[in-house]
Motif scaffolding. Sequence first.
Motif, mmCIF file in Angstrom:
data_model
loop_
_atom_site.group_PDB
_atom_site.id
_atom_site.type_symbol
_atom_site.label_atom_id
_atom_site.label_comp_id
_atom_site.label_asym_id
_atom_site.label_seq_id
_atom_site.Cartn_x
_atom_site.Cartn_y
_atom_site.Cartn_z
ATOM 1 N N UNK A 1 0.836 -1.337 -0.048
ATOM 2 C CA UNK A 1 0.070 0.035 0.081
ATOM 3 C C UNK A 1 0.859 1.295 0.022
ATOM 4 N N UNK A 2 1.500 1.474 -1.134
ATOM 5 C CA UNK A 2 2.544 2.983 -1.189
ATOM 6 C C UNK A 2 1.947 3.900 -1.624
ATOM 7 N N UNK A 3 2.589 4.977 -1.385
ATOM 8 C CA UNK A 3 2.155 6.101 -1.878
ATOM 9 C C UNK A 3 2.108 6.168 -3.461
ATOM 10 N N UNK A 4 3.142 5.492 -3.948
ATOM 11 C CA UNK A 4 3.236 5.521 -5.407
ATOM 12 C C UNK A 4 1.901 4.804 -6.349
ATOM 13 N N UNK A 5 1.568 3.626 -5.270
ATOM 14 C CA UNK A 5 0.242 2.986 -5.936
ATOM 15 C C UNK A 5 -1.091 4.042 -5.691
ATOM 16 N N UNK A 6 -1.074 4.586 -4.991
ATOM 17 C CA UNK A 6 -2.259 5.508 -4.492
ATOM 18 C C UNK A 6 -2.340 6.621 -5.606
ATOM 19 N N UNK A 7 -0.883 7.245 -5.818
ATOM 20 C CA UNK A 7 -0.717 8.143 -6.865
ATOM 21 C C UNK A 7 -1.211 7.592 -8.240
ATOM 22 N N UNK A 31 3.498 15.044 -4.366
ATOM 23 C CA UNK A 31 2.532 13.966 -4.597
ATOM 24 C C UNK A 31 1.425 14.239 -3.678
ATOM 25 N N UNK A 32 1.658 14.176 -2.403
ATOM 26 C CA UNK A 32 0.770 14.226 -1.286
ATOM 27 C C UNK A 32 -0.335 15.650 -1.292
ATOM 28 N N UNK A 33 0.381 16.563 -1.761
ATOM 29 C CA UNK A 33 -0.432 18.027 -2.049
ATOM 30 C C UNK A 33 -1.357 17.919 -3.148
ATOM 31 N N UNK A 34 -0.867 17.002 -4.306
ATOM 32 C CA UNK A 34 -1.893 16.791 -5.562
ATOM 33 C C UNK A 34 -3.037 15.960 -5.091
ATOM 34 N N UNK A 35 -2.876 14.972 -4.355
ATOM 35 C CA UNK A 35 -3.849 13.929 -3.711
ATOM 36 C C UNK A 35 -4.730 14.862 -3.455
ATOM 37 N N UNK A 36 -4.424 15.634 -2.226
ATOM 38 C CA UNK A 36 -5.251 16.522 -1.315
ATOM 39 C C UNK A 36 -5.979 17.286 -2.256
ATOM 40 N N UNK A 37 -5.521 17.791 -3.378
ATOM 41 C CA UNK A 37 -6.281 18.727 -4.185
ATOM 42 C C UNK A 37 -7.438 17.885 -5.013
ATOM 43 N N UNK A 38 -7.166 16.823 -5.009
ATOM 44 C CA UNK A 38 -8.135 15.745 -5.572
ATOM 45 C C UNK A 38 -9.105 15.010 -4.183
ATOM 46 N N UNK A 39 -9.089 15.567 -3.216
ATOM 47 C CA UNK A 39 -9.846 15.174 -2.109
ATOM 48 C C UNK A 39 -9.376 13.920 -1.580
ATOM 49 N N UNK A 40 -8.184 13.412 -1.772
ATOM 50 C CA UNK A 40 -7.703 12.242 -1.258
ATOM 51 C C UNK A 40 -6.534 12.324 -0.299
ATOM 52 N N UNK A 41 -7.028 11.648 0.988
ATOM 53 C CA UNK A 41 -5.860 11.834 2.049
ATOM 54 C C UNK A 41 -4.746 11.034 2.092
ATOM 55 N N UNK A 42 -3.580 11.658 1.703
ATOM 56 C CA UNK A 42 -2.398 10.908 1.839
ATOM 57 C C UNK A 42 -1.281 11.221 2.775
ATOM 58 N N UNK A 43 -1.876 11.891 3.992
ATOM 59 C CA UNK A 43 -0.917 12.497 4.810
ATOM 60 C C UNK A 43 -0.255 11.412 5.809
ATOM 61 N N UNK A 44 -0.590 10.341 5.999
ATOM 62 C CA UNK A 44 -0.015 9.424 7.054
ATOM 63 C C UNK A 44 -0.036 8.072 6.175
ATOM 64 N N UNK A 45 0.901 7.109 6.791
ATOM 65 C CA UNK A 45 0.515 5.808 6.010
ATOM 66 C C UNK A 45 -0.692 5.246 6.364
ATOM 67 N N UNK A 46 -1.232 5.044 7.319
ATOM 68 C CA UNK A 46 -2.663 4.779 7.515
ATOM 69 C C UNK A 46 -3.751 5.054 6.812
ATOM 70 N N UNK A 47 -3.474 6.636 6.270
ATOM 71 C CA UNK A 47 -4.358 7.295 5.451
ATOM 72 C C UNK A 47 -4.216 6.745 4.125
ATOM 73 N N UNK A 48 -2.844 6.514 3.543
ATOM 74 C CA UNK A 48 -2.579 5.907 2.182
ATOM 75 C C UNK A 48 -3.151 4.690 2.117
ATOM 76 N N UNK A 49 -2.998 3.677 3.022
ATOM 77 C CA UNK A 49 -3.374 2.420 3.249
ATOM 78 C C UNK A 49 -5.259 2.505 2.755
#
Length: 722
Positions: A1-7, A31-49
Amino acid sequence: MTLARLAALHGVATSYSPSPDRTVQASEAAVVAALAALDVDASTPGAVRDAVAARERALRERLLPPTVVLWTDTDTDAPPEGPARDGAKPTPPETPEALTSLPPGTRLTVETEDEGPLIDLGDFTGAAETPAPSTALPLGIHRLRATTPDGTTAEAHLVVAPHRAPAPPPRAYGFLVQLYSLLSRHSWGMGDLGDLAELASWSGRALGAGFVQVNPLHAAVPTPPGGAGDPSPYRPSSRRFPDPVHLRVEAVPEFAHLGGEARECAGECLERAAELRAAVLREGALIDRDAVWELKSAALELIRDVPLGPGRCAAYSDFLAEHGEALEDHATWYALAERYGPDWHAWPRPLQDPASPETARARNELMDRVDFHERLAWLTDEQLAAAQRAARDAGMPVGLIHDLAVGVHPDGADAWAQRRHFAADMSTGAPPDAFNAHGQDWGLPPWRPDRLAESGYAPFRALLRATLRHAGAVRVDHVMGLFRLWWVPTGRTPVDGTYVRYDAEAMLAVLVLEAHRAGALVIGEDLGTVEPGVREALRERGVLGTSVLWFERDWDGDGLPLPPERWRADCLATATTHDLPSTAARVTGAHVRLRHDLGLLTRPLAAERAEAAADVREWLALISRLGLLPGGAGREEDEVRAVHRFLLATPARMVGVWLPDTVGDRRPQNLPGTWDQYPNWRLPVADAAGRPVTLEDLVAAPRLHALLDVFEALRPHPPRTR
């Protein structure tokens, strides 16, 4: 469950390649900021998962994506008489990929966009090899409904588009000009739509020109009292409506009916306009858009008090009905900006929402001002239509080519009215590359690809229809943005950005569909770094490219100038653009001295001069070997003509002549990387000595006619007496 996969699941890149042999990793923060602009929380490893699991589940469970594209084999060389004829004999294409995974036995139905009866496409096996539904669908945007055997249903927007945009004429040449820079003896301190109509009519009739390409004529952000406006036409308030600063005030029919005190006031405006014009043409003053608009708006306020005749009133009512809520929102923003300033982020919070009850009340209170701005949009639309009619009446096979800017000002009307479609706290730009080590931030908020898809690309469709309304072609600035855009988080440098991908197939389908409806060509500005496959995809859909002589080298081989036979045919070929040195500046090296004087060089002047001179020598050597510079190098005018002979020797379907090149102008209209150091977007067309040249001067200029004799073979009729 990596940030790269979510991106990857959301189209956000984690790396980019500025050159084929180099890959650069995007920062995690970007990457985290771009995801946040799409309403996707990637601020923590748990949020990414959690976000990865949610996205994968949503993709696994959905029957249809938000938008599905169906390409047809409709003949695009013969445009329809109108949208109602969009159903003319399309041939069903292969099955869209989005339908190949549907469960066997799924039933598809389509509701046409004009709310016609449902078209039952029958059962669909869901197999990849199964042909597309056999029922021919009309071109347009429709609602597609899928119903599985177990009763599960899903809906999507269905774009049915021709396989290619309309084809250009066999061959044509024309002018490229920044309209504000072309003054005539009737201008109010800057070029206007009356001047554009005159240029088109004259060049079409007397010179056999096939088109005139202008800068974006989009509505600008108004200048606050006591402030200085942004003159750039590429950072507008709105791309959906034109800027009334381009109006020829005297050509508004009601102007002739001014009487009494109003006529005296209008006369004073004309006198002050003559002073503005004289200051630019004879006194060396810069074009002052704000001063011009102050005068024109005062005159237009007077004209507005003249009652419309019955026919004019009916035409205005039709315009209001046709543009509906979009025009009302546009005019409301301008009315509110008059009261609260041109940055809607600083307005009272309830007014920052165009759909709020408070905004509705404010609109009613300001209805008089709302009507004024709606009327300005109508009057400008009328004069745009007149300019295109003048071009076509003059025999131009294309006519006006309008420029579609890549984005809008974050504080302007479109960003307010369509705020849910824009990514918050993001700006578009470009990553660092060989030409700009720091990257670029254009200060333009990007569209959200997810919201575009959910709407069936409604904002993009409306924008294209507005741009193509009175055009024979559209130039799409930074056409690569249909595929991906570089997003820069607010407060960060361009180095800290990353690419976000768009559904290029859907964007292209909408572009081709609207071009077909308008019977217009599409030209993509594809200069600079272009990812592999983009130019091929554009060519497949009939989108012409842009080729500038000095950039056309054998980059995959010896790096030498590309011989004419190796140029692509599907392009608009030019010697320069508004962001580059004029041809006279290039061949004389004047552009290097300019950059040196402004402190923009990163190397010694001698080194820069030597490199620029070597570049020109290589090109002139090739041109001479081809017999296109009969007198040999050394005389500027001969070299400029030879460059254009070379453009004609290529297979390019369209050849553009930068209008200032016809009189030897050495000053660029825009010098990237400067702001106050150089008068970007404020210079009139001038001769080699820097003296402003009017439209009337151009018509009689011997240098212009000597250059255009190069294009004699493309003229459909003998030139008229000069």
